[in-house]
Scaffold this motif. Structure first.
Motif, PDB file in Angstrom:
ATOM      1  N   PHE A 117      32.425  37.793  40.827  1.00  9.19           N
ATOM      2  CA  PHE A 117      33.468  38.226  41.766  1.00  9.19           C
ATOM      3  C   PHE A 117      33.020  37.978  43.203  1.00  9.19           C
ATOM      4  O   PHE A 117      33.776  37.459  44.039  1.00  9.19           O
ATOM      5  CB  PHE A 117      33.772  39.700  41.527  1.00  9.19           C
ATOM      6  CG  PHE A 117      35.048  40.176  42.174  1.00  9.19           C
ATOM      7  CD1 PHE A 117      35.929  39.310  42.809  1.00  9.19           C
ATOM      8  CD2 PHE A 117      35.381  41.522  42.148  1.00  9.19           C
ATOM      9  CE1 PHE A 117      37.101  39.759  43.405  1.00  9.19           C
ATOM     10  CE2 PHE A 117      36.546  41.981  42.733  1.00  9.19           C
ATOM     11  CZ  PHE A 117      37.407  41.095  43.367  1.00  9.19           C
ATOM     12  N   GLN A 118      31.771  38.329  43.523  1.00  5.52           N
ATOM     13  CA  GLN A 118      31.268  38.104  44.884  1.00  5.52           C
ATOM     14  C   GLN A 118      31.242  36.618  45.217  1.00  5.52           C
ATOM     15  O   GLN A 118      31.614  36.211  46.331  1.00  5.52           O
ATOM     16  CB  GLN A 118      29.885  38.711  45.035  1.00  5.52           C
ATOM     17  CG  GLN A 118      29.308  38.527  46.443  1.00  5.52           C
ATOM     18  CD  GLN A 118      27.906  39.079  46.568  1.00  5.52           C
ATOM     19  OE1 GLN A 118      27.291  39.480  45.575  1.00  5.52           O
ATOM     20  NE2 GLN A 118      27.390  39.096  47.788  1.00  5.52           N
ATOM     21  N   THR A 119      30.797  35.800  44.271  1.00 10.14           N
ATOM     22  CA  THR A 119      30.735  34.355  44.513  1.00 10.14           C
ATOM     23  C   THR A 119      32.118  33.786  44.786  1.00 10.14           C
ATOM     24  O   THR A 119      32.310  32.964  45.695  1.00 10.14           O
ATOM     25  CB  THR A 119      30.096  33.645  43.314  1.00 10.14           C
ATOM     26  OG1 THR A 119      28.791  34.195  43.079  1.00 10.14           O
ATOM     27  CG2 THR A 119      29.979  32.155  43.566  1.00 10.14           C
ATOM     28  N   LEU A 120      33.101  34.200  44.001  1.00  7.38           N
ATOM     29  CA  LEU A 120      34.478  33.722  44.200  1.00  7.38           C
ATOM     30  C   LEU A 120      35.012  34.162  45.560  1.00  7.38           C
ATOM     31  O   LEU A 120      35.697  33.396  46.246  1.00  7.38           O
ATOM     32  CB  LEU A 120      35.374  34.242  43.077  1.00  7.38           C
ATOM     33  CG  LEU A 120      35.142  33.628  41.692  1.00  7.38           C
ATOM     34  CD1 LEU A 120      35.969  34.349  40.644  1.00  7.38           C
ATOM     35  CD2 LEU A 120      35.492  32.137  41.703  1.00  7.38           C
ATOM     36  N   LEU A 121      34.710  35.392  45.953  1.00  9.62           N
ATOM     37  CA  LEU A 121      35.143  35.866  47.269  1.00  9.62           C
ATOM     38  C   LEU A 121      34.488  35.074  48.386  1.00  9.62           C
ATOM     39  O   LEU A 121      35.118  34.747  49.396  1.00  9.62           O
ATOM     40  CB  LEU A 121      34.841  37.360  47.417  1.00  9.62           C
ATOM     41  CG  LEU A 121      35.686  38.321  46.575  1.00  9.62           C
ATOM     42  CD1 LEU A 121      35.154  39.742  46.687  1.00  9.62           C
ATOM     43  CD2 LEU A 121      37.151  38.280  47.013  1.00  9.62           C
ATOM     44  N   ASP A 122      33.205  34.749  48.213  1.00 10.49           N
ATOM     45  CA  ASP A 122      32.494  33.968  49.231  1.00 10.49           C
ATOM     46  C   ASP A 122      33.047  32.545  49.336  1.00 10.49           C
ATOM     47  O   ASP A 122      33.153  31.983  50.430  1.00 10.49           O
ATOM     48  CB  ASP A 122      31.003  33.925  48.928  1.00 10.49           C
ATOM     49  CG  ASP A 122      30.325  35.276  49.124  1.00 10.49           C
ATOM     50  OD1 ASP A 122      30.940  36.141  49.780  1.00 10.49           O
ATOM     51  OD2 ASP A 122      29.207  35.451  48.612  1.00 10.49           O
ATOM     52  N   GLN A 123      33.434  31.962  48.192  1.00  3.22           N
ATOM     53  CA  GLN A 123      33.862  30.564  48.171  1.00  3.22           C
ATOM     54  C   GLN A 123      35.271  30.372  48.717  1.00  3.22           C
ATOM     55  O   GLN A 123      35.569  29.349  49.327  1.00  3.22           O
ATOM     56  CB  GLN A 123      33.788  30.024  46.744  1.00  3.22           C
ATOM     57  CG  GLN A 123      32.367  29.835  46.234  1.00  3.22           C
ATOM     58  CD  GLN A 123      32.336  29.366  44.798  1.00  3.22           C
ATOM     59  OE1 GLN A 123      33.369  29.328  44.118  1.00  3.22           O
ATOM     60  NE2 GLN A 123      31.148  29.004  44.311  1.00  3.22           N
ATOM     61  N   GLY A 124      36.125  31.274  48.522  1.00  7.00           N
ATOM     62  CA  GLY A 124      37.494  31.087  49.022  1.00  7.00           C
ATOM     63  C   GLY A 124      38.349  32.315  48.862  1.00  7.00           C
ATOM     64  O   GLY A 124      39.575  32.237  48.796  1.00  7.00           O
ATOM     65  N   GLY A 125      37.685  33.461  48.780  1.00  4.92           N
ATOM     66  CA  GLY A 125      38.415  34.704  48.590  1.00  4.92           C
ATOM     67  C   GLY A 125      38.756  35.385  49.901  1.00  4.92           C
ATOM     68  O   GLY A 125      38.172  35.101  50.946  1.00  4.92           O
ATOM     69  N   ASN A 126      39.698  36.281  49.810  1.00  3.39           N
ATOM     70  CA  ASN A 126      40.135  36.992  51.008  1.00  3.39           C
ATOM     71  C   ASN A 126      40.571  38.387  50.604  1.00  3.39           C
ATOM     72  O   ASN A 126      41.448  38.553  49.758  1.00  3.39           O
ATOM     73  CB  ASN A 126      41.286  36.260  51.691  1.00  3.39           C
ATOM     74  CG  ASN A 126      41.719  36.966  52.960  1.00  3.39           C
ATOM     75  OD1 ASN A 126      40.885  37.482  53.685  1.00  3.39           O
ATOM     76  ND2 ASN A 126      43.020  37.008  53.203  1.00  3.39           N
ATOM     77  N   LEU A 127      39.941  39.400  51.178  1.00  2.00           N
ATOM     78  CA  LEU A 127      40.340  40.790  50.966  1.00  2.00           C
ATOM     79  C   LEU A 127      41.058  41.306  52.203  1.00  2.00           C
ATOM     80  O   LEU A 127      40.672  40.974  53.338  1.00  2.00           O
ATOM     81  CB  LEU A 127      39.116  41.662  50.681  1.00  2.00           C
ATOM     82  CG  LEU A 127      38.484  41.542  49.293  1.00  2.00           C
ATOM     83  CD1 LEU A 127      37.199  42.354  49.235  1.00  2.00           C
ATOM     84  CD2 LEU A 127      39.448  42.004  48.208  1.00  2.00           C
ATOM     85  N   SER A 128      42.074  42.101  51.994  1.00  2.00           N
ATOM     86  CA  SER A 128      42.795  42.677  53.127  1.00  2.00           C
ATOM     87  C   SER A 128      41.861  43.597  53.905  1.00  2.00           C
ATOM     88  O   SER A 128      40.989  44.254  53.312  1.00  2.00           O
ATOM     89  CB  SER A 128      44.003  43.472  52.635  1.00  2.00           C
ATOM     90  OG  SER A 128      44.897  42.643  51.929  1.00  2.00           O
ATOM     91  N   PRO A 129      41.995  43.658  55.223  1.00  2.99           N
ATOM     92  CA  PRO A 129      41.167  44.589  56.005  1.00  2.99           C
ATOM     93  C   PRO A 129      41.369  46.017  55.516  1.00  2.99           C
ATOM     94  O   PRO A 129      42.445  46.398  55.063  1.00  2.99           O
ATOM     95  CB  PRO A 129      41.693  44.399  57.434  1.00  2.99           C
ATOM     96  CG  PRO A 129      42.289  43.031  57.438  1.00  2.99           C
ATOM     97  CD  PRO A 129      42.854  42.825  56.072  1.00  2.99           C
ATOM     98  N   SER A 130      40.331  46.803  55.612  1.00  3.28           N
ATOM     99  CA  SER A 130      40.363  48.170  55.093  1.00  3.28           C
ATOM    100  C   SER A 130      41.478  48.995  55.721  1.00  3.28           C
ATOM    101  O   SER A 130      42.088  49.834  55.060  1.00  3.28           O
ATOM    102  CB  SER A 130      39.007  48.851  55.345  1.00  3.28           C
ATOM    103  OG  SER A 130      37.983  48.161  54.663  1.00  3.28           O
TER     104      SER A 130
END
Length: 593
Positions: free
Chosen positions: A96-109
């Protein structure tokens, strides 16, 4: 003795029973009749902060930043099989972390819901929130968090089974981000906050690059606009370009920064920490845009109103501009407080409750605000008007939300609260359509009746003849005989564009009237107590005889214009006087009255 011992033993056994019995039984035995109320069961807080969607996302980011992947896996909905295998749970968290680093985007808190019920204003089902996405060359995954408890239990938000299954199905073996490929190994191995130092350095570099690149793009856009837009060099066009330049550049820099950091594979931990700063800059850019557009619209509207002669609307435009700016500031403060995590809804509710108390403590402020609304609506005065408020005379310089400022003839500034101003007597000199001319002459007691008739006719003839006197019939009347003078009162209206011009006309009229008085052979009376009596000269017998002869001819020819003037004679006299008089300086041949 034995009886006393038995009685003491019975008391001891009874006391022992009371101590060992339950409280309820004891109370009944003692006859109190009181029952204890059961306290509601308090639901303990979740140690991992998973009661809200925001807490789940923040807790997961904190766990992977500390490289505690086993704890990070507790934010997932896992099957029983996966949950039993520690290595599998760690692998899922790392993937999950790798996918987020490669092209993932989380909404701001700050944007993710901080309520146990989650968001209710989206198209998703209750208990499901969208908190981000992953977009790579191989896959696209929507990141959902889902409430796993029912209504009878405390909320427990976890990344949904659908999201976790999509993560498990994605193979990231051998995948490297752009930064992992280009950065030296030493910058990747050395870490700061469990994030490679190279990532922090790239963030700083991308901040500078985004700023200068946005600056260059704005200059290119401005050049193209000036080249292809014909009105770009005008005052209006320049104002529009200036208003848009800074906020558009700030917003463009934010977009470039987000795009660069996401595409280059900068750690999601770093990007999530910068999310609040990014959103704050975006909000400030929008607020600056609205502020500058308000200034532009206000300036443009005022110029239009002034050029079209609608000066009365300028005050309303200034007031609305100030109100709009106050609203922008209020909205900006609320938005920024929401970004940093302050519960704005509760704050607004508190403001609503405290509004009554605030109103009681700020009655004068509210009174001034209501007074300013009344001034804008009724418009008894406008910016630029010369007026008198009670005993204060001055030119209105500004009408604000709290007070109005007047500049007096002494060049001082007088500030009047709008509440007091709306209740005051206001005399506005700026919108007079005419200026009154109302001198009162006191003639000597020796003035003969024929001299008085001559004065009445000639003075009225002068008013009929003068081009600056309104066509309505002027009043010249012999109104009384006082103890020391014969009283003549004159009433007429001067046509002039302003007060200064009316003073010029009044000066000319008085000088011509002095000529008529001197020609009549009489003069103005002086009070008997003044020193002028000692220098008194006898009236001119010759001039008196000439005036009497003139009046006699008027009577013989039925031309005495008393008590009324012949309309034909009025038309003959109309504008027969040349004004300004011969020999006067004439700045313009067409003298504007």
């Amino acid at each position: 003795m034995i009886l006393g011992f038995k009685r003491l033993l019975s008391y001891f056994l009874l006391l022992l029973v009371l101590i060992l019995m339950p409280d309820k039984a004891t109370a009944q035995l003692l006859g109190t009749g009181k029952t204890t109320t059961e306290e509601p069961v308090k639901i303990p807080d979740d140690s991992l902060g998973r009661r809200t969607p925001q807490g789940t996302v923040s807790g997961f980011i904190k766990a992977i930043s500390e490289q505690n992947y086993l704890r990070a896996s507790q934010y997932f909905v896992l099957s029983k099989r996966s949950y039993r295998k520690t290595a599998e749970r760690i692998r899922i968290a790392k993937t999950f972390q790798t996918l987020l680093d490669q092209g993932g985007n989380l909404s701001p808190s700050s944007i993710i819901s901080n309520k146990e019920i989650g968001r209710t204003d989206d198209d998703l089902a209750i208990g499901v929130d969208l908190v981000g996405n992953i977009s790579t060359n191989k896959t696209t995954i929507q990141l959902y968090v889902e409430n796993q408890s029912d209504d009878s239990q405390a909320a427990l938000w976890l990344f949904s089974a659908e999201t976790v299954e999509a993560i498990i199905a994605t193979d990231v073996t051998g995948e490297k981000t752009f930064l992992d490929k280009v950065l030296p190994q030493v910058l990747l191995e050395k870490k700061l906050g469990n994030v490679p130092v190279g990532h922090w350095a790239v963030v700083v570099i991308m901040t500078v690059v985004s700023y200068f690149l946005s600056r260059i793009l704005i200059l290119i856009f401005a050049y193209l606009i000036q080249k292809f837009w014909k009105k770009a060099d005008t005052e209006k066009g320049s104002a529009i370009i200036e208003a848009l330049t800074l906020p558009v550049q700030m917003y463009l820099a934010v977009i470039l920064f987000v795009a660069f950091t996401q595409r280059m594979g900068i750690s999601i931990i770093v990007r999530q920490r910068f999310s609040i700063i990014i959103i704050t800059i975006g909000i400030v850019a929008v607020l600056i845009l609205f502020w500058r557009l308000t200034d532009f619209v206000s300036m443009y509207t005022r110029n239009r109103m002034t050029s079209s002669g609608r000066i009365s609307a300028v005050s309303a435009v200034l007031f609305l501009s100030r109100m709009t700016k106050a609203a922008i500031i209020a909205i900006g403060i609320i938005a920024l407080l929401g970004i940093i995590g302050v519960d704005v809804t509760a704050g607004l509710a508190a403001l609503g409750i405290g509004g009554i108390a605030l109103a009681l403590g700020a009655q004068k402020t509210i009174e001034n605000f209501v007074g300013s609304v009344s001034l804008i609506a009724d418009q008894p005065l406008r910016v630029g008007d010369y007026c008198r408020v009670d005993d204060i005379k001055g030119t209105v310089e500004s009408i604000g939300m709290r007070s109005t400022t007047l500049r007096t003839s002494a060049r001082s500034i007088v500030t009047i609260p709008n509440g007091q101003l709306s209740a005051s007597k206001i005399e506005n000199y700026a919108h007079r359509d005419r200026f009154i001319f109302n001198p009162i002459f006191n003639f000597r007691m020796e003035t003969t009746p024929d001299q008085m008739r001559y004065l009445l006719v000639e003075l009225r003839s002068l008013l009929y003849s003068h081009p600056a006197i309104i066509n309505s019939s002027p009043v010249v009347r012999f109104t009384g005989i006082t103890a020391d003078a014969l009283k003549v009162e004159i009433t007429a209206y001067i046509k002039a564009i302003n007060f200064e011009t009316s003073q010029e006309v009044q000066e000319d009229l008085l000088l011509r009237m002095m000529d008529i008085i001197e020609k009549s052979g009489t003069s103005l009376a002086y009070p008997s107590q003044t020193l002028y009596i000692s220098r008194d000269v006898s009236r001119s017998t010759e001039k008196s005889d000439q005036v009497s002869e003139t009046v006699k001819k008027w009577k013989e020819n039925n031309e005495l214009q008393l008590p009324k003037f012949d309309p034909k004679r009025v038309e003959e006299l109309r504008n027969s006087i040349k004004y300004p008089d011969e020999g006067s300086f004439k700045p313009d041949e067409d003298y504007n009255l």
